[in-house]
Design a protein around this motif. Structure first.
Motif, PDB file in Angstrom:
ATOM      1  N   LEU A  19      45.504 -12.373  31.900  1.00 35.30           N
ATOM      2  CA  LEU A  19      44.728 -12.061  30.704  1.00 35.30           C
ATOM      3  C   LEU A  19      44.560 -10.550  30.516  1.00 35.30           C
ATOM      4  O   LEU A  19      44.543 -10.069  29.388  1.00 35.30           O
ATOM      5  CB  LEU A  19      43.375 -12.765  30.751  1.00 35.30           C
ATOM      6  CG  LEU A  19      43.459 -14.294  30.672  1.00 35.30           C
ATOM      7  CD1 LEU A  19      42.083 -14.912  30.812  1.00 35.30           C
ATOM      8  CD2 LEU A  19      44.119 -14.740  29.382  1.00 35.30           C
ATOM      9  N   LYS A  20      44.462  -9.821  31.601  1.00 37.56           N
ATOM     10  CA  LYS A  20      44.369  -8.364  31.498  1.00 37.56           C
ATOM     11  C   LYS A  20      45.671  -7.795  30.933  1.00 37.56           C
ATOM     12  O   LYS A  20      45.673  -6.933  30.063  1.00 37.56           O
ATOM     13  CB  LYS A  20      44.078  -7.750  32.860  1.00 37.56           C
ATOM     14  CG  LYS A  20      43.869  -6.241  32.816  1.00 37.56           C
ATOM     15  CD  LYS A  20      43.655  -5.650  34.194  1.00 37.56           C
ATOM     16  CE  LYS A  20      42.241  -5.941  34.644  1.00 37.56           C
ATOM     17  NZ  LYS A  20      41.889  -5.273  35.913  1.00 37.56           N
ATOM     18  N   LYS A  21      46.787  -8.309  31.424  1.00 41.53           N
ATOM     19  CA  LYS A  21      48.100  -7.843  30.982  1.00 41.53           C
ATOM     20  C   LYS A  21      48.359  -8.181  29.516  1.00 41.53           C
ATOM     21  O   LYS A  21      49.041  -7.446  28.805  1.00 41.53           O
ATOM     22  CB  LYS A  21      49.191  -8.462  31.858  1.00 41.53           C
ATOM     23  CG  LYS A  21      50.584  -8.005  31.525  1.00 41.53           C
ATOM     24  CD  LYS A  21      51.606  -8.595  32.467  1.00 41.53           C
ATOM     25  CE  LYS A  21      53.007  -8.142  32.112  1.00 41.53           C
ATOM     26  NZ  LYS A  21      54.011  -8.685  33.028  1.00 41.53           N
ATOM     27  N   GLU A  25      46.277 -11.136  23.131  1.00 40.68           N
ATOM     28  CA  GLU A  25      47.435 -11.966  22.790  1.00 40.68           C
ATOM     29  C   GLU A  25      47.142 -13.433  23.079  1.00 40.68           C
ATOM     30  O   GLU A  25      46.234 -13.774  23.821  1.00 40.68           O
ATOM     31  CB  GLU A  25      48.655 -11.536  23.613  1.00 40.68           C
ATOM     32  CG  GLU A  25      49.094 -10.110  23.377  1.00 40.68           C
ATOM     33  CD  GLU A  25      50.242  -9.700  24.276  1.00 40.68           C
ATOM     34  OE1 GLU A  25      50.535  -8.507  24.301  1.00 40.68           O
ATOM     35  OE2 GLU A  25      50.841 -10.550  24.967  1.00 40.68           O
ATOM     36  N   THR A  26      47.933 -14.286  22.482  1.00 47.52           N
ATOM     37  CA  THR A  26      47.880 -15.715  22.791  1.00 47.52           C
ATOM     38  C   THR A  26      48.822 -15.978  23.953  1.00 47.52           C
ATOM     39  O   THR A  26      49.970 -15.542  23.936  1.00 47.52           O
ATOM     40  CB  THR A  26      48.309 -16.558  21.576  1.00 47.52           C
ATOM     41  OG1 THR A  26      47.390 -16.302  20.502  1.00 47.52           O
ATOM     42  CG2 THR A  26      48.313 -18.038  21.910  1.00 47.52           C
ATOM     43  N   VAL A  27      48.332 -16.668  24.960  1.00 47.39           N
ATOM     44  CA  VAL A  27      49.118 -16.971  26.150  1.00 47.39           C
ATOM     45  C   VAL A  27      49.164 -18.484  26.319  1.00 47.39           C
ATOM     46  O   VAL A  27      48.153 -19.161  26.182  1.00 47.39           O
ATOM     47  CB  VAL A  27      48.479 -16.328  27.412  1.00 47.39           C
ATOM     48  CG1 VAL A  27      49.249 -16.705  28.658  1.00 47.39           C
ATOM     49  CG2 VAL A  27      48.387 -14.821  27.258  1.00 47.39           C
ATOM     50  N   VAL A  28      50.342 -19.009  26.602  1.00 51.52           N
ATOM     51  CA  VAL A  28      50.506 -20.442  26.846  1.00 51.52           C
ATOM     52  C   VAL A  28      50.930 -20.632  28.297  1.00 51.52           C
ATOM     53  O   VAL A  28      51.884 -19.992  28.757  1.00 51.52           O
ATOM     54  CB  VAL A  28      51.570 -21.057  25.901  1.00 51.52           C
ATOM     55  CG1 VAL A  28      51.796 -22.525  26.230  1.00 51.52           C
ATOM     56  CG2 VAL A  28      51.157 -20.874  24.453  1.00 51.52           C
ATOM     57  N   ILE A  62      46.670 -31.390  26.754  1.00 58.74           N
ATOM     58  CA  ILE A  62      46.546 -29.993  26.347  1.00 58.74           C
ATOM     59  C   ILE A  62      45.093 -29.567  26.529  1.00 58.74           C
ATOM     60  O   ILE A  62      44.179 -30.261  26.096  1.00 58.74           O
ATOM     61  CB  ILE A  62      46.967 -29.815  24.877  1.00 58.74           C
ATOM     62  CG1 ILE A  62      48.433 -30.213  24.705  1.00 58.74           C
ATOM     63  CG2 ILE A  62      46.713 -28.379  24.412  1.00 58.74           C
ATOM     64  CD1 ILE A  62      48.880 -30.286  23.258  1.00 58.74           C
ATOM     65  N   SER A  63      44.915 -28.436  27.173  1.00 55.31           N
ATOM     66  CA  SER A  63      43.591 -27.840  27.315  1.00 55.31           C
ATOM     67  C   SER A  63      43.641 -26.451  26.691  1.00 55.31           C
ATOM     68  O   SER A  63      44.669 -25.771  26.743  1.00 55.31           O
ATOM     69  CB  SER A  63      43.190 -27.742  28.785  1.00 55.31           C
ATOM     70  OG  SER A  63      43.107 -29.030  29.369  1.00 55.31           O
ATOM     71  N   GLU A  64      42.533 -26.040  26.085  1.00 57.72           N
ATOM     72  CA  GLU A  64      42.500 -24.752  25.395  1.00 57.72           C
ATOM     73  C   GLU A  64      41.308 -23.939  25.900  1.00 57.72           C
ATOM     74  O   GLU A  64      40.179 -24.416  25.899  1.00 57.72           O
ATOM     75  CB  GLU A  64      42.378 -24.977  23.892  1.00 57.72           C
ATOM     76  CG  GLU A  64      42.398 -23.726  23.080  1.00 57.72           C
ATOM     77  CD  GLU A  64      42.298 -24.009  21.582  1.00 57.72           C
ATOM     78  OE1 GLU A  64      42.425 -23.043  20.825  1.00 57.72           O
ATOM     79  OE2 GLU A  64      42.073 -25.164  21.184  1.00 57.72           O
ATOM     80  N   ILE A  65      41.609 -22.725  26.337  1.00 57.02           N
ATOM     81  CA  ILE A  65      40.586 -21.816  26.843  1.00 57.02           C
ATOM     82  C   ILE A  65      40.668 -20.519  26.053  1.00 57.02           C
ATOM     83  O   ILE A  65      41.758 -19.978  25.867  1.00 57.02           O
ATOM     84  CB  ILE A  65      40.805 -21.519  28.341  1.00 57.02           C
ATOM     85  CG1 ILE A  65      40.772 -22.811  29.147  1.00 57.02           C
ATOM     86  CG2 ILE A  65      39.781 -20.513  28.854  1.00 57.02           C
ATOM     87  CD1 ILE A  65      41.342 -22.672  30.540  1.00 57.02           C
TER      88      ILE A  65
END
Length: 94
Positions: A19-21, A25-28, A62-65
């Motif tokens: 998440l820092k990198k 942005e959206t990350v999957v 699917i989980s969303e955080i």
């Protein structure tokens, strides 16, 4: 095999680095239920000793955080409505 504590620590560290990198942005991520289980424990601020309170997610769910300024919010967990009759559910025990 790896202990739950080791998986918890490795996964939490990896999530923070990812998440820092990719800030803003959206990350999957695609992973297995054990990782999702320890991530849920971490995101809820629970120590690994309370892992048995975290249920398993269904396969192919699917989980969303969401993460904002270091604060995490679980938006959805184990959504499997699109699977119709193909759903699988595991017991809540570790």
């Amino acid at each position: 095999g790896e202990s739950w504590e080791s998986l918890y620590l490795r996964t939490a560290k990896g999530l923070c680095e990812l998440l820092k990198k990719h800030d803003g942005e959206t990350v999957v991520l695609s992973t297995h239920g054990g990782v999702i289980k320890v991530l849920e424990c971490y995101l809820r601020g629970l120590p690994i000793t309370r892992l048995n309170e975290i249920g398993w997610v269904s396969n192919a769910s699917i989980s969303e955080i969401w993460c904002d300024n270091g604060r995490y919010e679980i938006k959805s967990l184990s959504y499997d409505g699109y699977l119709s009759d193909l759903k699988t559910h595991l017991p809540k025990t570790v």
